[in-house]
Write a protein that holds these residues in place. Sequence first.
Motif, PDB file in Angstrom:
ATOM      1  N   GLN A  13       0.832  -1.205   0.000  1.00  0.00           N
ATOM      2  CA  GLN A  13       0.000   0.000   0.000  1.00  0.00           C
ATOM      3  C   GLN A  13       0.867   1.255   0.000  1.00  0.00           C
ATOM      4  O   GLN A  13       0.569   2.224  -0.713  1.00  0.00           O
ATOM      5  CB  GLN A  13      -0.940  -0.011   1.203  1.00  0.00           C
ATOM      6  CG  GLN A  13      -2.058  -1.037   1.087  1.00  0.00           C
ATOM      7  CD  GLN A  13      -2.913  -1.094   2.338  1.00  0.00           C
ATOM      8  OE1 GLN A  13      -2.401  -1.072   3.463  1.00  0.00           O
ATOM      9  NE2 GLN A  13      -4.228  -1.177   2.162  1.00  0.00           N
ATOM     10  N   LEU A  16       2.469   1.752  -3.464  1.00  0.00           N
ATOM     11  CA  LEU A  16       1.485   2.233  -4.436  1.00  0.00           C
ATOM     12  C   LEU A  16       1.208   3.719  -4.241  1.00  0.00           C
ATOM     13  O   LEU A  16       1.260   4.510  -5.197  1.00  0.00           O
ATOM     14  CB  LEU A  16       0.187   1.442  -4.291  1.00  0.00           C
ATOM     15  CG  LEU A  16      -0.990   1.944  -5.124  1.00  0.00           C
ATOM     16  CD1 LEU A  16      -0.709   1.806  -6.615  1.00  0.00           C
ATOM     17  CD2 LEU A  16      -2.277   1.210  -4.753  1.00  0.00           C
ATOM     18  N   CYS A  17       0.929   4.124  -3.010  1.00  0.00           N
ATOM     19  CA  CYS A  17       0.561   5.519  -2.766  1.00  0.00           C
ATOM     20  C   CYS A  17       1.734   6.464  -2.968  1.00  0.00           C
ATOM     21  O   CYS A  17       1.534   7.642  -3.312  1.00  0.00           O
ATOM     22  CB  CYS A  17      -0.031   5.660  -1.370  1.00  0.00           C
ATOM     23  SG  CYS A  17      -1.654   4.874  -1.193  1.00  0.00           S
ATOM     24  N   ASP A 269       6.102  -2.176 -10.897  1.00  0.00           N
ATOM     25  CA  ASP A 269       6.693  -1.775  -9.619  1.00  0.00           C
ATOM     26  C   ASP A 269       6.715  -2.951  -8.645  1.00  0.00           C
ATOM     27  O   ASP A 269       7.724  -3.206  -7.996  1.00  0.00           O
ATOM     28  CB  ASP A 269       5.922  -0.599  -9.025  1.00  0.00           C
ATOM     29  CG  ASP A 269       6.597  -0.034  -7.799  1.00  0.00           C
ATOM     30  OD1 ASP A 269       6.296  -0.512  -6.688  1.00  0.00           O
ATOM     31  OD2 ASP A 269       7.457   0.859  -7.943  1.00  0.00           O
ATOM     32  N   VAL A 283       1.130  -3.939  -9.780  1.00  0.00           N
ATOM     33  CA  VAL A 283       1.132  -2.485  -9.916  1.00  0.00           C
ATOM     34  C   VAL A 283       2.228  -2.079 -10.882  1.00  0.00           C
ATOM     35  O   VAL A 283       3.364  -2.567 -10.792  1.00  0.00           O
ATOM     36  CB  VAL A 283       1.339  -1.793  -8.557  1.00  0.00           C
ATOM     37  CG1 VAL A 283       1.613  -0.309  -8.729  1.00  0.00           C
ATOM     38  CG2 VAL A 283       0.123  -2.002  -7.659  1.00  0.00           C
ATOM     39  N   ARG A 285       3.569   1.337 -13.812  1.00  0.00           N
ATOM     40  CA  ARG A 285       3.469   2.746 -14.208  1.00  0.00           C
ATOM     41  C   ARG A 285       3.925   2.907 -15.646  1.00  0.00           C
ATOM     42  O   ARG A 285       4.864   2.248 -16.115  1.00  0.00           O
ATOM     43  CB  ARG A 285       4.358   3.619 -13.319  1.00  0.00           C
ATOM     44  CG  ARG A 285       3.839   3.814 -11.924  1.00  0.00           C
ATOM     45  CD  ARG A 285       2.851   4.946 -11.823  1.00  0.00           C
ATOM     46  NE  ARG A 285       3.483   6.259 -11.935  1.00  0.00           N
ATOM     47  CZ  ARG A 285       2.819   7.406 -11.927  1.00  0.00           C
ATOM     48  NH1 ARG A 285       1.511   7.418 -11.832  1.00  0.00           N
ATOM     49  NH2 ARG A 285       3.464   8.558 -12.022  1.00  0.00           N
ATOM     50  N   THR A 290      -1.014   5.136 -13.685  1.00  0.00           N
ATOM     51  CA  THR A 290      -0.764   4.026 -12.767  1.00  0.00           C
ATOM     52  C   THR A 290      -1.700   2.888 -13.126  1.00  0.00           C
ATOM     53  O   THR A 290      -2.901   3.088 -13.320  1.00  0.00           O
ATOM     54  CB  THR A 290      -1.013   4.452 -11.306  1.00  0.00           C
ATOM     55  OG1 THR A 290      -0.207   5.593 -11.009  1.00  0.00           O
ATOM     56  CG2 THR A 290      -0.667   3.333 -10.349  1.00  0.00           C
ATOM     57  N   LEU A 292      -3.197  -0.844 -12.140  1.00  0.00           N
ATOM     58  CA  LEU A 292      -3.455  -1.747 -11.030  1.00  0.00           C
ATOM     59  C   LEU A 292      -4.100  -3.013 -11.591  1.00  0.00           C
ATOM     60  O   LEU A 292      -5.226  -2.983 -12.082  1.00  0.00           O
ATOM     61  CB  LEU A 292      -4.388  -1.064 -10.031  1.00  0.00           C
ATOM     62  CG  LEU A 292      -4.622  -1.697  -8.669  1.00  0.00           C
ATOM     63  CD1 LEU A 292      -3.306  -1.871  -7.910  1.00  0.00           C
ATOM     64  CD2 LEU A 292      -5.578  -0.840  -7.860  1.00  0.00           C
ATOM     65  N   PHE A 308      -6.538  -1.251  -2.428  1.00  0.00           N
ATOM     66  CA  PHE A 308      -5.538  -0.589  -3.265  1.00  0.00           C
ATOM     67  C   PHE A 308      -6.132   0.455  -4.220  1.00  0.00           C
ATOM     68  O   PHE A 308      -5.612   1.564  -4.307  1.00  0.00           O
ATOM     69  CB  PHE A 308      -4.759  -1.641  -4.066  1.00  0.00           C
ATOM     70  CG  PHE A 308      -3.854  -2.481  -3.212  1.00  0.00           C
ATOM     71  CD1 PHE A 308      -2.568  -2.072  -2.922  1.00  0.00           C
ATOM     72  CD2 PHE A 308      -4.305  -3.673  -2.674  1.00  0.00           C
ATOM     73  CE1 PHE A 308      -1.729  -2.830  -2.122  1.00  0.00           C
ATOM     74  CE2 PHE A 308      -3.486  -4.444  -1.864  1.00  0.00           C
ATOM     75  CZ  PHE A 308      -2.196  -4.022  -1.584  1.00  0.00           C
ATOM     76  N   LEU A 312      -5.561   4.567  -3.813  1.00  0.00           N
ATOM     77  CA  LEU A 312      -4.877   5.243  -4.925  1.00  0.00           C
ATOM     78  C   LEU A 312      -5.704   6.422  -5.425  1.00  0.00           C
ATOM     79  O   LEU A 312      -5.177   7.531  -5.629  1.00  0.00           O
ATOM     80  CB  LEU A 312      -4.635   4.238  -6.052  1.00  0.00           C
ATOM     81  CG  LEU A 312      -4.050   4.797  -7.351  1.00  0.00           C
ATOM     82  CD1 LEU A 312      -2.681   5.415  -7.122  1.00  0.00           C
ATOM     83  CD2 LEU A 312      -3.984   3.704  -8.408  1.00  0.00           C
TER      84      LEU A 312
END
Length: 401
Positions: A13, A16-17, A269, A283, A285, A290, A292, A308, A312
Amino acid sequence: MAPPKPIPLEEAQARLCNLVSPLPVEQVPVERAIGRYLAEDLRARRTQPPADLSAMDGYAVGGDDLAGPWRVVGESAAGHPYQGEIRRGEAARISTGAHMPAGTGAMLLQENAIRDGDRLTLSNEDGPTPRHIRREGFDFADGDRVLAAGTRIGPAQLALAISAGHGEISAPSLPGLAVIDSGDELCTDPANCGPHQIPASNGPALAALGASLTSNIVRIGPVRDQLADVVDAFERASEADVIVTSGGASVGDHDLMKPALEQWGAAIDFWRVAIKPGKPLMVARKGQTTILGLPGNPVSSFVTAWLFLLPLLRKLAGARDVLPRTLLMPLRGQLEAGGSRTEFLRGRIVNGGIEPIDERDSSALRALAAAEALIRRDIAAPAVADGQLVPIYPLQNGGNA
């Protein structure tokens, strides 16, 4: 090549953020700002109340005369204040929300008063009191911070912003979302699915989950299990801030999300998270987009979107608190010790506690629809007996403010 070892939930988490920042700020008319997040602290442009006001109907009495009798010399109504000054031995009729006239500092409630023409006396021992006066600025004063940056605007916050003198607010733009369904088994018409098909329910569910946090949603699919088709779907979704996919994220022969992302030019990622359900989460990019990749089983898709996708979208929209809010509730029943992954069980609220739903299969939508919360079971958590507290994520309102 063996797939990577799943990473812990909190690490996933956070990673991702940390990939994204809130989108550019825009001015939003306050009455159209429901669901938006403040880009900056909101400070009052006026004082509330703007003067000492009456909180009840009755009489404002002059000076320090709390015994009476008094002579009624005028009236102060909401929006129509008494213009003169009330002296000792005098009183003014006053209504709820009206300005206290100059010279008054106590109120005689209507039910405690006897009025005969202009003569006012007490009906009992409950005389005038300042207790029912709303003092100037008791709610907020000009310049006070009334809402912090990152606060979500709901009906109460909207009312406060307006009361504080704001006709518009500053908020990050809402992200655009593209939802891609994939799988040869998916059928777009739920009323006419063949025996080898299942209705494509994940895409609509994901779009519904993200609806309040997005500016627009593009639906693509169902996409066939062909590499070129999946790559083409990513290209069609490339203008979105977030792309969320359902299905094809695992390690089977027909799981094409990872090779499709790589061919499209996205950088992965992380892939695989130590949670149940939902381990094969991915995840990636590409530019400012982004991606998911969620599992295809409906419950896995929903739970991973909760954990998630929503955080996001909240981060992009400027939320201060992006992760689901955890509450503690007493368990109704028993739970075995936790395993090697953080697990999320469906539960219903019973007698002020949370009762696990027996069905735990990740394809069982009826159990998901019956759930009012997700029960969190951490890695190696001890067994829980009836009545002990367990952490839950309420499923109403997206689980966060």
